[in-house]
Structures are given as C-alpha cells and as structure tokens.
Design a protein around this motif. Sequence first.
Motif, PDB file in Angstrom:
ATOM      1  N   PRO A 166       0.821  -1.197   0.000  1.00 56.38           N
ATOM      2  CA  PRO A 166       0.000   0.000   0.000  1.00 56.38           C
ATOM      3  C   PRO A 166       0.861   1.256   0.000  1.00 56.38           C
ATOM      4  N   GLY A 167       0.413   2.228  -0.768  1.00 60.31           N
ATOM      5  CA  GLY A 167       1.129   3.488  -0.816  1.00 60.31           C
ATOM      6  C   GLY A 167       2.085   3.580  -1.993  1.00 60.31           C
ATOM      7  N   ARG A 168       2.398   2.468  -2.647  1.00 62.62           N
ATOM      8  CA  ARG A 168       3.253   2.532  -3.813  1.00 62.62           C
ATOM      9  C   ARG A 168       2.482   3.198  -4.946  1.00 62.62           C
ATOM     10  N   GLN A 169       3.049   4.219  -5.517  1.00 62.91           N
ATOM     11  CA  GLN A 169       2.385   4.958  -6.580  1.00 62.91           C
ATOM     12  C   GLN A 169       3.246   4.943  -7.831  1.00 62.91           C
ATOM     13  N   ARG A 170       2.700   5.380  -8.946  1.00 59.85           N
ATOM     14  CA  ARG A 170       3.432   5.327 -10.195  1.00 59.85           C
ATOM     15  C   ARG A 170       4.359   6.525 -10.352  1.00 59.85           C
ATOM     16  N   VAL A 171       5.464   6.308 -11.023  1.00 60.18           N
ATOM     17  CA  VAL A 171       6.407   7.366 -11.347  1.00 60.18           C
ATOM     18  C   VAL A 171       6.580   7.372 -12.845  1.00 60.18           C
ATOM     19  N   LYS A 172       6.385   8.510 -13.487  1.00 58.72           N
ATOM     20  CA  LYS A 172       6.446   8.593 -14.939  1.00 58.72           C
ATOM     21  C   LYS A 172       7.689   9.358 -15.375  1.00 58.72           C
ATOM     22  N   ARG A 173       8.297   8.908 -16.456  1.00 55.09           N
ATOM     23  CA  ARG A 173       9.415   9.631 -17.018  1.00 55.09           C
ATOM     24  C   ARG A 173       8.902  10.831 -17.802  1.00 55.09           C
ATOM     25  N   THR A 174       9.673  11.888 -17.741  1.00 57.89           N
ATOM     26  CA  THR A 174       9.368  13.056 -18.534  1.00 57.89           C
ATOM     27  C   THR A 174      10.425  13.171 -19.609  1.00 57.89           C
ATOM     28  N   ALA A 175      10.336  14.224 -20.433  1.00 59.51           N
ATOM     29  CA  ALA A 175      11.296  14.413 -21.505  1.00 59.51           C
ATOM     30  C   ALA A 175      12.699  14.609 -20.949  1.00 59.51           C
ATOM     31  N   ALA A 176      12.816  15.129 -19.745  1.00 59.67           N
ATOM     32  CA  ALA A 176      14.129  15.358 -19.143  1.00 59.67           C
ATOM     33  C   ALA A 176      14.775  14.063 -18.662  1.00 59.67           C
ATOM     34  N   GLN A 177      14.041  12.949 -18.669  1.00 56.97           N
ATOM     35  CA  GLN A 177      14.536  11.637 -18.268  1.00 56.97           C
ATOM     36  C   GLN A 177      14.884  11.538 -16.784  1.00 56.97           C
ATOM     37  N   LEU A 178      15.467  12.546 -16.208  1.00 56.67           N
ATOM     38  CA  LEU A 178      15.820  12.504 -14.800  1.00 56.67           C
ATOM     39  C   LEU A 178      14.711  13.059 -13.920  1.00 56.67           C
ATOM     40  N   ASP A 179      13.746  13.739 -14.521  1.00 50.19           N
ATOM     41  CA  ASP A 179      12.581  14.190 -13.761  1.00 50.19           C
ATOM     42  C   ASP A 179      11.666  12.999 -13.493  1.00 50.19           C
ATOM     43  N   ALA A 180      10.888  13.081 -12.443  1.00 50.42           N
ATOM     44  CA  ALA A 180       9.966  11.998 -12.101  1.00 50.42           C
ATOM     45  C   ALA A 180       8.673  12.591 -11.575  1.00 50.42           C
ATOM     46  N   GLN A 181       7.606  11.829 -11.684  1.00 49.00           N
ATOM     47  CA  GLN A 181       6.302  12.253 -11.177  1.00 49.00           C
ATOM     48  C   GLN A 181       5.757  11.185 -10.247  1.00 49.00           C
ATOM     49  N   HIS A 182       5.199  11.626  -9.144  1.00 50.30           N
ATOM     50  CA  HIS A 182       4.693  10.699  -8.126  1.00 50.30           C
ATOM     51  C   HIS A 182       3.314  11.174  -7.686  1.00 50.30           C
ATOM     52  N   GLU A 183       2.345  10.301  -7.739  1.00 47.40           N
ATOM     53  CA  GLU A 183       0.980  10.650  -7.332  1.00 47.40           C
ATOM     54  C   GLU A 183       0.823  10.493  -5.826  1.00 47.40           C
ATOM     55  N   VAL A 184       0.274  11.518  -5.197  1.00 43.75           N
ATOM     56  CA  VAL A 184       0.098  11.520  -3.742  1.00 43.75           C
ATOM     57  C   VAL A 184      -1.353  11.822  -3.410  1.00 43.75           C
ATOM     58  N   GLU A 185      -1.945  10.993  -2.590  1.00 42.78           N
ATOM     59  CA  GLU A 185      -3.318  11.219  -2.138  1.00 42.78           C
ATOM     60  C   GLU A 185      -3.310  11.872  -0.763  1.00 42.78           C
ATOM     61  N   ILE A 186      -4.124  12.906  -0.603  1.00 44.14           N
ATOM     62  CA  ILE A 186      -4.242  13.573   0.688  1.00 44.14           C
ATOM     63  C   ILE A 186      -5.718  13.802   0.979  1.00 44.14           C
ATOM     64  N   THR A 187      -6.039  14.031   2.242  1.00 40.09           N
ATOM     65  CA  THR A 187      -7.415  14.333   2.620  1.00 40.09           C
ATOM     66  C   THR A 187      -7.698  15.812   2.403  1.00 40.09           C
ATOM     67  N   LEU A 188      -8.967  16.173   2.432  1.00 36.29           N
ATOM     68  CA  LEU A 188      -9.344  17.576   2.286  1.00 36.29           C
ATOM     69  C   LEU A 188      -8.776  18.396   3.443  1.00 36.29           C
ATOM     70  N   GLU A 189      -8.766  17.817   4.638  1.00 36.16           N
ATOM     71  CA  GLU A 189      -8.199  18.520   5.787  1.00 36.16           C
ATOM     72  C   GLU A 189      -6.709  18.795   5.574  1.00 36.16           C
ATOM     73  N   GLU A 190      -5.993  17.819   5.000  1.00 30.24           N
ATOM     74  CA  GLU A 190      -4.570  18.024   4.727  1.00 30.24           C
ATOM     75  C   GLU A 190      -4.368  19.083   3.651  1.00 30.24           C
ATOM     76  N   ALA A 191      -5.272  19.101   2.654  1.00 27.16           N
ATOM     77  CA  ALA A 191      -5.189  20.127   1.623  1.00 27.16           C
ATOM     78  C   ALA A 191      -5.449  21.511   2.208  1.00 27.16           C
ATOM     79  N   HIS A 192      -6.236  21.564   3.268  1.00 27.44           N
ATOM     80  CA  HIS A 192      -6.563  22.847   3.893  1.00 27.44           C
ATOM     81  C   HIS A 192      -5.373  23.409   4.682  1.00 27.44           C
ATOM     82  N   LYS A 193      -4.741  22.581   5.458  1.00 32.65           N
ATOM     83  CA  LYS A 193      -3.686  23.089   6.354  1.00 32.65           C
ATOM     84  C   LYS A 193      -2.277  22.820   5.852  1.00 32.65           C
ATOM     85  N   GLY A 194      -2.148  22.041   4.759  1.00 31.75           N
ATOM     86  CA  GLY A 194      -0.833  21.631   4.304  1.00 31.75           C
ATOM     87  C   GLY A 194      -0.380  20.389   5.045  1.00 31.75           C
TER      88      GLY A 194
END
Length: 327
Positions: A148-176
């Motif tokens: 659980p918690g493993r998310q996908r990482v996508k390559r970008t054109a820069a090859q060394l850049d990465a993307q990671h999906e993160v899920e947060i609650t609305l409360e976390e989005a409110h306060k950081g």
Amino acid sequence: MEYKDYYKVLGVDRDASEDEIKKAFRNLARKYHPDVQGSESSEEKFKEINEAYQVLSDTEKRQKYDQFGSHYKQYSRAGGQPEDFNWGAWGTQGQPRGGAYQTRQVSAEELEQMFGNLGGMGGVGEVGGMGGFSDFFETLFGGLGGSPGRQRVKRTAAQLDAQHEVEITLEEAHKGTTRILEWEDGRKIEAKIPPGVKTGSKVRLRGQGRRSARGGQAGDLYLKIQVLPHPLFEREGDDLRTEVPVGLYDALLGGEVEIAAIDRRVKLTIPPETENGKIFRLRGLGMPKMRNPKKRGDLFAKINVLLPRNLSSKEKKRLRELREMRT
C-alpha cells in the motif's frame, strides 16, 4: 488475489449513472467515516468504499474495470495470478480461435505498455501516507499487488525528472501536510505539500528526482496531488459546499444551529420562514488560496429542512388547527 465487486461495495447497479454513484458514495462515506465510527473495521470499510468510488467515478478506470470483469472467469482459471493471466486477450474483443484462452508469462515491459509505468518498478514509494488500496486495485490501475502506498512514477522528456501521485485528505489540503518518500535505493525525501492544493496540482521538488549515472545534477520530482472525496464537503475551486439539517420549527420560527466548517464549528442564524434549499454564504470559511494561503474561499451552506417524525396526538391536533387557521 480477491476480485472486488465495486458495484456491490457501493450498492449500485452496473448501469448506474455518475450521480447515482456519487450519491451512494456520499451516503456510505458519512456512515463509515472513521471520524464518525472511530473503529478499525469502519476505517477498512471506508477505504473499500473510497477505492470503489475512485474506480467507478472515473470514466477510463470504470471502462477498464468493466472490461476486466467480463473476462474474470478466464483470470480465475489462470489461478488468480496476474502474471499468468492472458492480458493480451483481455485487451481484445471476443475469444481466440479454438474456443480456449492460452496463458503465458507476461514480462514487466509488456505490463508497462498496457498500464503505464507501474508503481514499484524502479520508482519512488510513499512511507506513512494514506495508501491502503487493495492488491486488486493495484494490479489493474497502479501496480502488481505492491505494498500500500506505492504509486506510479512517470518519465518526462528530461529523463531525470519523475512524477509521483500523492493522495491527501481535504483537511490536509486545507492546512498543508508532509509525506516521507523513499526511492528504491533508500534515499528518503521529506516532501512538503502547501495549503490550498487541489486535485491535479503539481508540487515541484527541485533536485529530488532521478540521479544522473554520471554524477551530474539530479532531476526534479513532481508530486501530482489527488484530494480524496470528503463525506461533508464538496469543493468548487477554493469554495466549499455543505448541507445543514434544520428542524421544521427552527425553519419556520427562526433559530440558531451549529455547523461544521473545515477547521472549526460555527453558529449559523436561521431567519424565520427559511425555505428548504436556501443557501447561506459564510465568507472566508472555504479553502486557502494556494498562492496566498492567508486568503480563503467561502463556505456555502444549503439548508435541508427536516420534517418531524412520530408526532403525538396532541402535536397532530395542533397542526390541524394551524392548517385550518391558514386555510
């Protein structure tokens, strides 16, 4: 791996509309939200409900899920092992010649072509995050039964850049909030997610992406934010919407009710003869603006008038008298 009947989880038909799915989710989320029940079983049930909603509310995921369901007997014959399932036949219509499916080992490269770069394959994982998706979900939409918690990482054109999906609650989005991320080489990152982020927001972590094999500068890591649905609030930009139950007598005669905002409880004055469905605007009680967290959106409270039940004979008599007076 256990097959998940997401329609059964939400209690809807397989041809249910988006509105029916959304309504079913909201009702179940209110019932099983951990803040309401406060038990371990309710937390697991809430995760299951959320997982079903994540699939059925997304057109692309729902189509993929429905297509998989039509081939599930074949999957079962393969022994329930994702690597032994004939994914190629799943991606085509009809049955192969001869009336029987053939199974074979599927390589990681083939799986990546079908599902995208799967979480856990040379990427970054999340430590201590929300996570909690089942192996069934991970296999179809994000990994091969990974932790659980493993998310996908996508390559970008820069090859060394990465993307990671993160899920947060609305409360976390409110306060950081923060997430501890870990690359497979053991490198850990404390990622700070600022207040006000929305679903689709990207948080850039400079120099925290993939490292160059030649020892050069590392790429950047982009966190793609997914804000989970909330049982009490609907978000529209920086504004929030909620429903407020009000008794019939308070609606007719006026009164004061306490309602929940995202970070506090406030009192709302109900004027006499308030109609069902009336919306009150509470300024500054919405979500913080991402570029200026000191400013916030508004909270819109919709009145839901509740009719009294189990009336006594005396109450019924008074209501009849009132009806006669009005007519």
